[in-house]
Scaffold this active site. Structure first.
Site, mmCIF file in Angstrom:
data_model
loop_
_atom_site.group_PDB
_atom_site.id
_atom_site.type_symbol
_atom_site.label_atom_id
_atom_site.label_comp_id
_atom_site.label_asym_id
_atom_site.label_seq_id
_atom_site.Cartn_x
_atom_site.Cartn_y
_atom_site.Cartn_z
ATOM 1 N N GLY A 24 -1.198 -97.785 -96.336
ATOM 2 C CA GLY A 24 -0.846 -96.743 -97.305
ATOM 3 C C GLY A 24 -1.021 -95.290 -96.664
ATOM 4 O O GLY A 24 -1.265 -95.148 -95.464
ATOM 5 N N GLY A 26 -1.801 -90.701 -97.442
ATOM 6 C CA GLY A 26 -2.225 -89.951 -98.392
ATOM 7 C C GLY A 26 -1.972 -88.391 -97.937
ATOM 8 O O GLY A 26 -1.252 -88.260 -96.849
ATOM 9 N N GLY A 27 -2.361 -87.414 -98.635
ATOM 10 C CA GLY A 27 -2.264 -85.902 -97.984
ATOM 11 C C GLY A 27 -2.742 -85.615 -96.453
ATOM 12 O O GLY A 27 -2.477 -84.993 -95.910
ATOM 13 N N MET A 28 -3.861 -86.559 -96.215
ATOM 14 C CA MET A 28 -4.524 -86.173 -95.013
ATOM 15 C C MET A 28 -4.047 -87.192 -94.012
ATOM 16 O O MET A 28 -4.224 -86.844 -92.734
ATOM 17 C CB MET A 28 -6.193 -86.638 -95.165
ATOM 18 C CG MET A 28 -6.611 -85.731 -96.356
ATOM 19 S SD MET A 28 -7.186 -84.345 -95.577
ATOM 20 C CE MET A 28 -8.531 -84.700 -94.203
ATOM 21 N N GLY A 29 -3.450 -88.199 -94.430
ATOM 22 C CA GLY A 29 -3.037 -89.245 -93.142
ATOM 23 C C GLY A 29 -2.478 -90.628 -93.458
ATOM 24 O O GLY A 29 -2.344 -90.666 -94.678
ATOM 25 N N VAL A 31 -2.947 -94.986 -93.271
ATOM 26 C CA VAL A 31 -3.793 -96.002 -92.831
ATOM 27 C C VAL A 31 -3.048 -97.462 -92.468
ATOM 28 O O VAL A 31 -2.054 -97.740 -93.415
ATOM 29 C CB VAL A 31 -4.365 -96.401 -94.265
ATOM 30 C CG1 VAL A 31 -5.454 -97.513 -94.061
ATOM 31 C CG2 VAL A 31 -5.213 -95.165 -94.978
ATOM 32 N N LYS A 45 -7.789 -95.753 -90.741
ATOM 33 C CA LYS A 45 -7.499 -94.452 -91.069
ATOM 34 C C LYS A 45 -7.217 -93.155 -90.193
ATOM 35 O O LYS A 45 -8.134 -93.110 -89.475
ATOM 36 C CB LYS A 45 -8.405 -93.920 -92.391
ATOM 37 C CG LYS A 45 -8.063 -92.723 -93.009
ATOM 38 C CD LYS A 45 -9.277 -92.389 -93.958
ATOM 39 C CE LYS A 45 -9.036 -91.087 -94.785
ATOM 40 N NZ LYS A 45 -10.052 -90.852 -95.862
ATOM 41 N N ASP A 138 -15.930 -90.056 -106.471
ATOM 42 C CA ASP A 138 -14.607 -90.287 -106.771
ATOM 43 C C ASP A 138 -13.951 -91.637 -107.019
ATOM 44 O O ASP A 138 -12.946 -92.039 -106.668
ATOM 45 C CB ASP A 138 -13.584 -89.718 -105.552
ATOM 46 C CG ASP A 138 -12.165 -89.247 -105.528
ATOM 47 O OD1 ASP A 138 -11.857 -89.167 -106.914
ATOM 48 O OD2 ASP A 138 -11.338 -89.552 -104.592
#
Length: 393
Positions: A24, A26-29, A31, A45, A138
């Site tokens: 998967g 996301g905004g940061m990187g 996986v 990650k 979260d």
């Protein structure tokens, strides 16, 4: 867990781990599914080069230090990390199973027995995390994976020490995912305490039993105004009758009115026994839902499930004690909610093959080489099957 092939730009190896598939992003990187030299599967990650700066490295390093202190059978374990490399990365235990959002997309809402098992297991796990002096902060469906041995919690990137003013963010910053965010968290109150995770777990259980969150709105500002309004009750429509009382208490506006995690465990076990089941039987039933829902879809072209604006984490400056008016909520930009995605094909889905398609030629045996893990062999076999079924010759 749904994976996709590596792209030409992806590294083949990182930190001694062979990268096999994409899990998967996301905004940061990104996986990846990786494998150690001895064949142990890990989730790797990697922070994207475009967002690597001194602040990102610091936040990532803090995430790793927090993760090193968290342990338990329901927490994906820390394996290895490097915050100083050109692309900082973190390797954790790989959990072979879907996250809860993908499970709901594939199977629909959970029956009460499975939901009670999920609630008891996660509440017990979070009680252990709180006992270590930490909060998750979260918790959401995407951060809970349902593996062969039950659910596991991932992504402690927003975790902070409980009962402490220490935080990974500035004093007036709100971080978290709006859909599962407790009122005190949305109000920017600090320090946060254990009830913030109780509320989030209640939101997760509500979503898994009804398909909706406690509050819904077309814009993030309006959503925040609902969450921070003490006079607006959460939407419990569609919740199973035996879980309504528990969910209502977990989603109370006032922290003092919410149950403890131990209370949540006890009430979930009571529901399980009322169904004539043992805790172990309920756990097996929950796990079987995940395996039957997602096993056939691992290598099929499943449409990506795009999170709604309410499920997208926010990192924004908060006003002091946000009032329930829409004008007072200045924590996120106006983002219209996207249309709901089409659910993934059901468990019995099989790609249609034309009657004139010749039978596929059996794949040749792989050349002799080093032994690989069972997961890697299964991945290779499924890749060959997928290629054979779609080949034009």
């Amino acid at each position: 867990m749904h994976t996709t092939p590596l792209s030409p730009d992806d590294p083949a190896e990182l930190g001694g781990f062979t990268l096999l598939r994409r899990i998967g992003h996301g905004g940061m990187g990104q996986v990846y599914l990786g494998e150690s030299a001895a064949g142990e599967a890990v989730a790797v990650k990697v922070i994207k080069p475009t967002v690597v700066d001194s602040e990102t490295r610091q936040r990532f390093a803090q995430e790793i230090e927090v993760l090193k202190t968290v342990w338990g059978p329901r927490v994906a374990a820390f394996v290895k990390a490097d915050t100083e490399s050109e692309q900082p990365w973190l390797a954790t235990e790989y959990v072979e199973g879907p996250d809860l959002r993908r499970l709901l997309d594939a199977r629909g809402v959970l029956p009460p027995l499975a939901a009670a098992s999920l609630g008891a297991t996660l509440a017990e796990a979070l009680a252990g995390v709180h006992g270590q002096g930490l909060l998750h902060r979260d918790l959401k469906p995407a951060n809970i994976l349902l593996g062969p041995n039950g659910p596991k919690i991932i992504d402690f990137g927003l975790a902070v020490f409980a009962e402490s003013s220490a935080s990974l963010t500035a004093p007036n910053m709100v971080m978290g995912t709006p859909a599962c965010m407790a009122p005190e968290q949305a109000n920017g109150e600090k320090p946060l305490t254990a009830p913030v995770d109780v509320y989030a777990l209640g939101a997760v259980l509500l979503f898994m039993t009804t398909g909706h969150y406690p509050y819904q709105a077309d814009h993030v500002q309006v959503l925040f105004s609902h969450i921070t309004n003490p006079d607006k009750a959460p939407d419990l429509s569609g919740a199973p009758e035996e879980l309504v009382g528990l969910l209502s208490s977990m989603l109370q506006y006032a922290q003092k009115d919410r149950p403890t995690m131990d209370d949540v465990v006890a009430q979930c076990v009571k529901v399980i026994k009322a169904h004539g089941s043992t805790v172990a039987q309920a756990r097996r039933r929950l796990v079987s839902l995940a395996s039957s829902a997602c096993e056939p879809h691992v290598f099929e072209p499943v449409p990506a499930t795009a999170p709604s604006a309410s499920e997208t984490p926010v990192y924004a400056e908060a006003t002091t004690a946000l009032a329930p008016s829409q004008d007072a909520v200045a924590v996120a930009p106006t983002v219209p909610l996207p249309q709901q995605p089409v659910p993934a094909p059901g468990p019995g889905y099989t790609p249609t093959v034309a009657a004139t398609t010749p039978a596929p030629t059996p794949a040749p045996a792989l050349p002799a080489g080093p032994r690989r893990s069972a997961a890697a062999r299964r991945i290779a076999a499924q890749l060959r099957e997928t290629y054979a079924s779609t080949a034009a010759f």
